[in-house]
Motif scaffolding. Structure first.
Motif, PDB file in Angstrom:
ATOM      1  N   ARG A   1       9.260 -13.939 -25.549  1.00 15.56           N
ATOM      2  CA  ARG A   1       9.681 -13.590 -24.192  1.00 15.56           C
ATOM      3  C   ARG A   1       8.524 -13.525 -23.195  1.00 15.56           C
ATOM      4  O   ARG A   1       8.748 -13.380 -21.992  1.00 15.56           O
TER       5      ARG A   1
ATOM      6  N   PRO B   1      19.515  -3.154 -15.191  1.00 14.39           N
ATOM      7  CA  PRO B   1      20.005  -3.990 -14.102  1.00 14.39           C
ATOM      8  C   PRO B   1      19.823  -3.307 -12.743  1.00 14.39           C
ATOM      9  O   PRO B   1      20.106  -2.120 -12.594  1.00 14.39           O
TER      10      PRO B   1
ATOM     11  N   ILE C   1      24.366 -10.776 -33.129  1.00 11.73           N
ATOM     12  CA  ILE C   1      24.966 -10.576 -31.803  1.00 11.73           C
ATOM     13  C   ILE C   1      24.242 -11.476 -30.819  1.00 11.73           C
ATOM     14  O   ILE C   1      23.009 -11.561 -30.825  1.00 11.73           O
TER      15      ILE C   1
ATOM     16  N   PHE D   1      22.322 -13.017 -27.957  1.00 19.55           N
ATOM     17  CA  PHE D   1      21.333 -12.482 -27.032  1.00 19.55           C
ATOM     18  C   PHE D   1      21.767 -12.831 -25.610  1.00 19.55           C
ATOM     19  O   PHE D   1      21.839 -14.006 -25.233  1.00 19.55           O
ATOM     20  N   SER D   2      22.099 -11.809 -24.843  1.00 13.88           N
ATOM     21  CA  SER D   2      22.526 -11.975 -23.458  1.00 13.88           C
ATOM     22  C   SER D   2      22.466 -10.597 -22.813  1.00 13.88           C
ATOM     23  O   SER D   2      21.749  -9.726 -23.306  1.00 13.88           O
ATOM     24  N   ASP D   3      23.187 -10.381 -21.742  1.00 19.37           N
ATOM     25  CA  ASP D   3      23.273  -9.041 -21.162  1.00 19.37           C
ATOM     26  C   ASP D   3      24.610  -8.897 -20.463  1.00 19.37           C
ATOM     27  O   ASP D   3      25.210  -9.891 -20.042  1.00 19.37           O
TER      28      ASP D   3
ATOM     29  N   GLN E   1      19.902  -5.234 -31.862  1.00 15.23           N
ATOM     30  CA  GLN E   1      19.028  -5.718 -32.937  1.00 15.23           C
ATOM     31  C   GLN E   1      18.144  -6.865 -32.450  1.00 15.23           C
ATOM     32  O   GLN E   1      17.043  -7.072 -32.968  1.00 15.23           O
ATOM     33  N   ALA E   2      18.660  -7.638 -31.473  1.00 12.15           N
ATOM     34  CA  ALA E   2      17.901  -8.768 -30.935  1.00 12.15           C
ATOM     35  C   ALA E   2      17.144  -8.261 -29.731  1.00 12.15           C
ATOM     36  O   ALA E   2      17.638  -8.335 -28.623  1.00 12.15           O
ATOM     37  N   GLY E   3      15.978  -7.746 -29.925  1.00 14.82           N
ATOM     38  CA  GLY E   3      15.304  -7.204 -28.748  1.00 14.82           C
ATOM     39  C   GLY E   3      13.929  -6.649 -29.049  1.00 14.82           C
ATOM     40  O   GLY E   3      13.266  -7.068 -29.987  1.00 14.82           O
TER      41      GLY E   3
ATOM     42  N   MET F   1      23.355  -2.552 -32.910  1.00 13.74           N
ATOM     43  CA  MET F   1      23.369  -2.823 -31.476  1.00 13.74           C
ATOM     44  C   MET F   1      21.916  -2.921 -31.011  1.00 13.74           C
ATOM     45  O   MET F   1      21.073  -2.137 -31.439  1.00 13.74           O
TER      46      MET F   1
ATOM     47  N   HIS G   1      24.073   4.027 -31.089  1.00 11.86           N
ATOM     48  CA  HIS G   1      23.779   3.308 -29.844  1.00 11.86           C
ATOM     49  C   HIS G   1      22.687   2.309 -30.201  1.00 11.86           C
ATOM     50  O   HIS G   1      22.406   2.113 -31.373  1.00 11.86           O
TER      51      HIS G   1
ATOM     52  N   TRP H   1      29.105   3.494 -20.533  1.00 11.08           N
ATOM     53  CA  TRP H   1      29.000   4.741 -19.750  1.00 11.08           C
ATOM     54  C   TRP H   1      30.344   5.419 -19.489  1.00 11.08           C
ATOM     55  O   TRP H   1      30.435   6.361 -18.699  1.00 11.08           O
TER      56      TRP H   1
ATOM     57  N   PHE I   1      31.601  -3.547 -24.372  1.00 12.02           N
ATOM     58  CA  PHE I   1      30.719  -2.389 -24.197  1.00 12.02           C
ATOM     59  C   PHE I   1      31.164  -1.598 -22.970  1.00 12.02           C
ATOM     60  O   PHE I   1      30.937  -2.031 -21.834  1.00 12.02           O
TER      61      PHE I   1
ATOM     62  N   GLY J   1      12.257  -1.913 -18.534  1.00 10.64           N
ATOM     63  CA  GLY J   1      12.104  -0.471 -18.567  1.00 10.64           C
ATOM     64  C   GLY J   1      13.083   0.276 -17.677  1.00 10.64           C
ATOM     65  O   GLY J   1      13.177   1.499 -17.741  1.00 10.64           O
ATOM     66  N   THR J   2      13.835  -0.442 -16.824  1.00 15.02           N
ATOM     67  CA  THR J   2      14.815   0.201 -15.938  1.00 15.02           C
ATOM     68  C   THR J   2      16.222  -0.248 -16.278  1.00 15.02           C
ATOM     69  O   THR J   2      17.119   0.568 -16.498  1.00 15.02           O
TER      70      THR J   2
HETATM   71  C1  LIG Z   1      24.431  -0.954 -20.616  1.00 16.55           C
HETATM   72  C2  LIG Z   1      24.037  -2.286 -21.166  1.00 16.55           C
HETATM   73  C3  LIG Z   1      23.130  -3.219 -20.566  1.00 16.55           C
HETATM   74  N1  LIG Z   1      23.056  -4.326 -21.407  1.00 16.55           N
HETATM   75  C4  LIG Z   1      23.859  -4.131 -22.501  1.00 16.55           C
HETATM   76  C5  LIG Z   1      24.509  -2.884 -22.343  1.00 16.55           C
HETATM   77  C6  LIG Z   1      25.529  -2.339 -23.290  1.00 16.55           C
HETATM   78  C7  LIG Z   1      24.866  -1.836 -24.537  1.00 16.55           C
HETATM   79  C8  LIG Z   1      24.280  -0.472 -24.431  1.00 16.55           C
HETATM   80  O1  LIG Z   1      25.015   0.479 -24.161  1.00 16.55           O
HETATM   81  O2  LIG Z   1      23.073  -0.348 -24.669  1.00 16.55           O
HETATM   82  C9  LIG Z   1      24.135  -5.050 -23.618  1.00 16.55           C
HETATM   83  C10 LIG Z   1      23.028  -5.854 -24.174  1.00 16.55           C
HETATM   84  N2  LIG Z   1      21.799  -6.132 -23.626  1.00 16.55           N
HETATM   85  C11 LIG Z   1      21.102  -6.944 -24.472  1.00 16.55           C
HETATM   86  C12 LIG Z   1      21.939  -7.251 -25.584  1.00 16.55           C
HETATM   87  C13 LIG Z   1      21.489  -8.289 -26.611  1.00 16.55           C
HETATM   88  C14 LIG Z   1      22.021  -8.286 -27.913  1.00 16.55           C
HETATM   89  C15 LIG Z   1      21.606  -7.127 -28.797  1.00 16.55           C
HETATM   90  O3  LIG Z   1      20.575  -7.234 -29.458  1.00 16.55           O
HETATM   91  O4  LIG Z   1      22.371  -6.143 -28.886  1.00 16.55           O
HETATM   92  C16 LIG Z   1      23.129  -6.544 -25.414  1.00 16.55           C
HETATM   93  C17 LIG Z   1      24.336  -6.477 -26.340  1.00 16.55           C
HETATM   94  C18 LIG Z   1      19.741  -7.457 -24.277  1.00 16.55           C
HETATM   95  C19 LIG Z   1      18.810  -6.717 -23.403  1.00 16.55           C
HETATM   96  N3  LIG Z   1      19.073  -6.125 -22.189  1.00 16.55           N
HETATM   97  C20 LIG Z   1      17.921  -5.606 -21.660  1.00 16.55           C
HETATM   98  C21 LIG Z   1      16.849  -5.877 -22.531  1.00 16.55           C
HETATM   99  C22 LIG Z   1      15.390  -5.532 -22.265  1.00 16.55           C
HETATM  100  C23 LIG Z   1      14.873  -6.602 -21.359  1.00 16.55           C
HETATM  101  C24 LIG Z   1      13.368  -6.717 -21.289  1.00 16.55           C
HETATM  102  O5  LIG Z   1      12.648  -6.196 -22.139  1.00 16.55           O
HETATM  103  O6  LIG Z   1      12.922  -7.407 -20.346  1.00 16.55           O
HETATM  104  C25 LIG Z   1      17.392  -6.581 -23.624  1.00 16.55           C
HETATM  105  C26 LIG Z   1      16.660  -7.152 -24.807  1.00 16.55           C
HETATM  106  C27 LIG Z   1      17.824  -4.914 -20.347  1.00 16.55           C
HETATM  107  C28 LIG Z   1      18.903  -3.933 -20.084  1.00 16.55           C
HETATM  108  N4  LIG Z   1      20.189  -4.266 -19.710  1.00 16.55           N
HETATM  109  C29 LIG Z   1      20.928  -3.096 -19.590  1.00 16.55           C
HETATM  110  C30 LIG Z   1      20.087  -2.005 -19.909  1.00 16.55           C
HETATM  111  C31 LIG Z   1      20.490  -0.562 -19.876  1.00 16.55           C
HETATM  112  C32 LIG Z   1      18.828  -2.540 -20.230  1.00 16.55           C
HETATM  113  C33 LIG Z   1      17.614  -1.817 -20.750  1.00 16.55           C
HETATM  114  C34 LIG Z   1      16.608  -1.460 -19.745  1.00 16.55           C
HETATM  115  C35 LIG Z   1      15.294  -1.214 -20.458  1.00 16.55           C
HETATM  116  O7  LIG Z   1      15.148  -0.155 -21.086  1.00 16.55           O
HETATM  117  O8  LIG Z   1      14.442  -2.110 -20.386  1.00 16.55           O
HETATM  118  C36 LIG Z   1      22.387  -3.075 -19.292  1.00 16.55           C
END
Ligand SMILES: Cc1c2[nH]c(c1CCC(=O)O)Cc1[nH]c(c(CCC(=O)O)c1C)Cc1[nH]c(c(CCC(=O)O)c1C)Cc1[nH]c(c(C)c1CCC(=O)O)C2
Length: 344
Positions: free
Chosen positions: A40, A96, A72, A74-76, A28-30, A26, A320, A207, A204, A93-94
């Motif tokens: 990015r 949504p 997986i 790459f989206s949100d 992995q793309a990030g 989970m 996670h 929470w 997913f 860092g925060t």
């Molecule tokens: C709760 C949740 C979110 N997003 C997601 C969840 C469920 C998974 C989990 O429980 O972790 C799901 C998610 N978000 C992202 C993916 C991409 C695919 C993957 O590699 O898994 C997936 C599967 C990319 C992302 N989603 C986000 C990033 C970081 C964005 C950035 O760096 O600008 C990525 C690569 C942002 C995001 N979006 C969300 C959070 C909590 C965050 C992180 C905030 C942070 O710490 O920066 C909401």
């Protein structure tokens, strides 16, 4: 449809024999990958999710590097609710952040039903990816109604889910109306991905672990079950995951999952007893273990693989998401290790 039924990943999801335990991670793309941070640079998270060329490249990066058994998308999880009319941003860092949180029946009108055409860019990215990935399956995903509702009601991340729970307990009609709308959006978003060619989907409910089993069953499970039921005829395995869900594992399976994702708090053999013999499991190495040195990683990975044997099918994953500070080389080594020790 191009479901890769013979891949180790899809076979493990279905509880069939596999040449080795399949692995993916989970998140992995990030942000743990330097090539990701580079591509990015200067592009906002939501903007990057809407560009099929970027989505394709970022999704492929961990497959090339780590030789994982699945990609997986790459989206949100907030991409479909933004497409359904909600003004929100993903703040680095925060997470949504929703401009105007939903608190009243009138607020609900701002959340439109999702039409497939609202997320054309996702279908396009999936088609490009399926062509590039060859024999590696692509996992599509969406956020479950409860987890999405928590962002919409709180306005951002929360520790206590106070406003979410206040609506759930205090205004159950409003709550059910909101979660029904979210279930429609989530199901549409997942069906778009299935029709474009993903080989599995993960729901997913990150929470949901904030709830007791009784409250989960009463207020949340019917809506998640509607999503999972809506995918029954899709012909792809359905993975259902949340964090801190030890007491919810049985219900999350019953909601209609083929695979239940387990965090690191519950050993996979214990989880399997709760979930029952007709569903596979996914997990569950603590992402923090990856910072403890290779000997510990190896010992704990062997334990997870051994405990996974008690389930009808096991997909190796973390409990996670990958932490941004993780050394990518440890992940590459971990994939090779799991393949080696599970080879049959
Ligand atoms: C709760 C949740 C979110 N997003 C997601 C969840 C469920 C998974 C989990 O429980 O972790 C799901 C998610 N978000 C992202 C993916 C991409 C695919 C993957 O590699 O898994 C997936 C599967 C990319 C992302 N989603 C986000 C990033 C970081 C964005 C950035 O760096 O600008 C990525 C690569 C942002 C995001 N979006 C969300 C959070 C909590 C965050 C992180 C905030 C942070 O710490 O920066 C909401």
């Amino acid at each position: 449809m191009t479901v890769l039924n013979d891949s180790p990943f899809v076979r493990a999801c279905r509880g069939l024999t596999v040449p080795h335990t399949p692995v993916w991670f989970m998140r992995q793309a990030g942000r743990s990958l330097p090539e990701y941070r580079k591509i990015r640079e200067g592009i906002g998270m939501l903007d990057s999710c809407r560009r099929p060329d970027l989505v394709t490249e970022i999704t492929l990066q961990p497959v090339r590097r780590h030789h994982v058994d699945a990609a997986i998308l790459f989206s949100d999880i907030v991409v479909p609710i933004a497409a359904a009319g909600i003004d929100l941003d993903i703040v680095a860092g925060t997470g949504p952040v929703v401009a105007e949180p939903l608190r009243t029946a009138a607020d609900l009108e701002r959340l439109r039903p999702l039409a497939a055409g609202d997320v054309d860019f996702v279908a396009e990215a999936v088609r490009l990816l399926v062509a590039e990935l060859g024999s590696t399956p692509l996992i599509g995903f969406a956020g479950a109604p409860f987890t999405l509702a928590s962002y919409l009601i709180e306005g951002g991340p929360s520790r206590t889910y106070l406003k979410t729970k206040a609506m759930m307990y205090g205004a159950p009609d409003l709550w059910n109306a909101l979660l029904s709308r979210l279930a429609q959006i989530t199901l549409t978003f997942l069906r778009v991905q299935v029709e474009a060619g993903v080989s599995a989907v993960q729901l997913f409910d990150s929470w949901a672990g904030a709830l007791s089993e009784a409250d989960y069953r009463q207020y949340v499970m019917p809506h998640s079950a509607a999503v999972l039921r809506g995918l029954l005829d899709a012909g792809v395995p359905r993975i259902h995951f949340g964090v801190g869900t030890g007491v919810l594992l049985e219900a999350m399976g019953e909601a209609g999952a083929d695979v239940v994702g387990v965090d690191w708090r519950t050993p996979l053999d214990v989880a399997t007893k709760r979930i029952g013999p007709d569903r596979a499991v996914q997990g569950n190495l603590d992402p923090a273990i990856l910072f403890a040195g290779w000997d510990v990683v190896e010992r704990e990975a062997r334990r997870v693989v051994a405990q996974g044997q008690s389930a009808p099918g096991h997909v190796f994953n973390l409990g996670h998401g990958v932490m941004p500070e993780t050394d990518p080389e440890i992940l590459t080594r971990l994939v090779a290790l799991v393949h080696e020790i599970s080879a049959r």
